[in-house]
Design an enzyme around this catalytic site. Structure first.
Site, PDB file in Angstrom:
ATOM      1  CE  LYS A   1      33.970  59.188  35.953  1.00  0.00           C
ATOM      2  NZ  LYS A   1      34.269  60.214  37.472  1.00  0.00           N
TER       3      LYS A   1
ATOM      4  CB  SER B   1      38.195  59.715  37.177  1.00  0.00           C
ATOM      5  OG  SER B   1      36.499  59.623  38.280  1.00  0.00           O
TER       6      SER B   1
ATOM      7  CB  SER C   1      36.491  62.581  40.076  1.00  0.00           C
ATOM      8  OG  SER C   1      37.828  61.731  40.240  1.00  0.00           O
TER       9      SER C   1
END
Length: 488
Positions: A76, A152, A176
């Site tokens: 990420k 996210s 997330s």
């Protein structure tokens, strides 16, 4: 050859035997990205040249092969990567080409000789539930390109679901990891707060943030967590505990397992399809020898409100460091430092981030800190106590991961309140610091994945994995793949 033909354990075995090379697996990942990522858009940065060079170096090394030797993964883009751009999907950091150091979790992956294919997309500064707030481009759900992958960590979940990588690292502040895992039909683990070092992970809300793995199977997830978990002296919140062999817990059955099902998890807002999938999962657990009972966690009704007060207050504080002075976006043609600061932040941050900074700053301001922020912290304690009371009698808590199937693109972007309430089933876990995992438990009428959330006691990831693995092996939900084109 396709990565979808292997589990991580099988891939590692082939690599250790020499049936495959690290260059082979790197090319399999890169080829798949070239096939489908123009549709999915899971990646912000793909390190093709560097990863092939690193794979060649691993193949030529005389050292013993590591436990993740040659396994391709995605990181990420809020995780620091030395020499590789780290943007947090924000224009503010679009030019942050070299963070100068690696996050501790990446150092652990490197030590076990995993391959970092690239940096995956996310909501800007991890603030969002759809992946549409990325400053660069949205990510699309591999199961339906007209749907969001969740957020996210939407890029992480989409990359795994699309077969581009074997695992991806996400972060979870209020759901997330679990929410996008549910939307994309993969496995997402949010570990106990403090189990994985946060050093080098750009903070959103430091008392809530936790990194974790997203994979295609429960066994793969447990395997990766064994590498990521452990104490780090560079993180003051890192727990100094012995890391168990999580994969060993997968050999046990669930006979006698006691399951609590909060009635608040199946109340208003939860679709009938989701409710039915959870009830079917509970029937399967009964067949496997577990028992379940409905319970009440009364303060969950206040979790969403408490979460958004705490998270946005901490987020506003965390993002105060982004000022255009030391790194990142700096506005041009400003008369003084005050104007430079205002314009840099105004031009660098997106609308959702600005909204949360304003909300968070208000919560910390005079007149609101005691009436809102302090009260939210008190509610947080009540929620934690609700979970603790339940765990005196039950081994795990089970419910849906999300109230609905994946949203359509643009469906919630103009309606922030709807987007925020989509986290209502996941945020209590972060407030309490507990481990929780999402595992596929069925499909909607539209053919979209639905997720089952399994919550455990603090630092009892082993029981969570045990429960998830037994259910996964008794069903076929995890075997289904999105029809995305290319070599599925």
């Amino acid at each position: 050859m396709s990565l979808n033909n292997y589990s991580i354990k099988e891939l590692v075995k082939s690599l250790h035997k020499g049936d495959l090379t690290a260059v082979d697996t790197a090319k399999m990942s890169l080829d798949r990205i070239k096939e489908v990522d123009d549709q999915v858009k899971a990646f912000i940065t793909v390190e093709e040249e560097n990863v092939l060079a690193e794979a060649k170096k691993l193949d030529e090394s005389k050292e013993a092969k590591g436990r993740l030797f040659g396994v391709p993964g995605g990181i990420k883009d809020n995780v620091m990567t030395k020499g590789v751009k780290t943007t947090c999907a924000s224009n503010f950091l679009a030019n942050f080409d070299d963070p100068l150091y690696n996050a501790t979790l990446l150092e652990k992956l490197n030590k076990d000789q995993a391959l970092m294919i690239g940096k995956v997309n996310m909501d800007e500064f991890a603030m969002g539930s759809t992946n549409e707030t990325s400053a660069f481009h949205p990510t699309y759900n591999p199961w339906d390109l007209n749907r969001v992958p969740g957020g996210s960590s939407g890029g992480s979940a989409a990359a795994v679901a699309a077969g581009e990588v074997m695992y991806a690292i996400g972060t979870d502040t209020g759901g997330s990891i679990r929410q996008p895992a549910s939307f994309c039909g993969v496995i997402g683990m949010k570990p106990t707060y403090g189990l994985i070092s946060r050093h080098g992970v750009v903070a959103f809300a430091p008392s809530l943030d936790q990194a974790g793995p997203i994979t295609r199977t429960v066994e793969d997830n447990a395997y990766v967590l064994e590498t990521l978990a452990g104490h780090d002296e560079l993180d003051a919140t890192s727990a100094n505990r012995t890391v168990p062999k999580y994969t060993e817990s997968l050999k046990k059955d669930v006979k006698g397992l006691k399951i609590a099902v909060p009635k608040e998890f199946l109340g208003n807002g939860v679709s009938e399809e989701v409710r039915e999938s959870v009830m079917n999962a509970l029937k399967m657990y009964e067949l496997l020898g577990a028992t379940w009972e409905e319970v009440s966690l009364p303060h969950l009704a206040y979790a969403d409100a408490a979460y958004y007060i705490i998270a946005n207050a901490e987020g506003a504080s965390s993002l105060a460091r982004f000022d255009g002075v030391r790194y990142g976006k700096r506005a041009d043609e400003t008369e003084d430092m005050t104007e430079m600061l205002k314009k840099s932040r105004g031009e660098g941050f997106g609308e959702e981030v600005k909204r949360r900074i304003l909300l968070g700053t208000t919560m910390l301001s005079s007149g609101y800190r005691d009436t809102h922020f302090a009260k939210a912290q008190q509610v947080r304690t009540l929620i934690k106590n609700d979970f603790a009371a339940a765990f005196e009698h039950y081994d795990v808590i089970i419910g849906p991961t999300t109230p609905t199937e994946a949203f359509k693109i643009d469906e919630t972007l103009q309606d922030p309140l709807t987007m925020y309430t989509s986290d209502i089933l996941t945020v209590p876990v972060n407030l309490a610091g507990l481990p929780a995992l999402s595992v596929p438990c069925g499909y909607s009428e539209a053919g979209l994945p639905l997720g089952l959330q399994i919550i455990g006691k603090h630092f009892d990831e082993s029981t969570v994995y045990r429960a998830a693995y037994a259910y996964e092996q008794a069903t076929n939900h995890h075997k289904k793949r999105p029809d995305l084109g290319g070599a599925n």
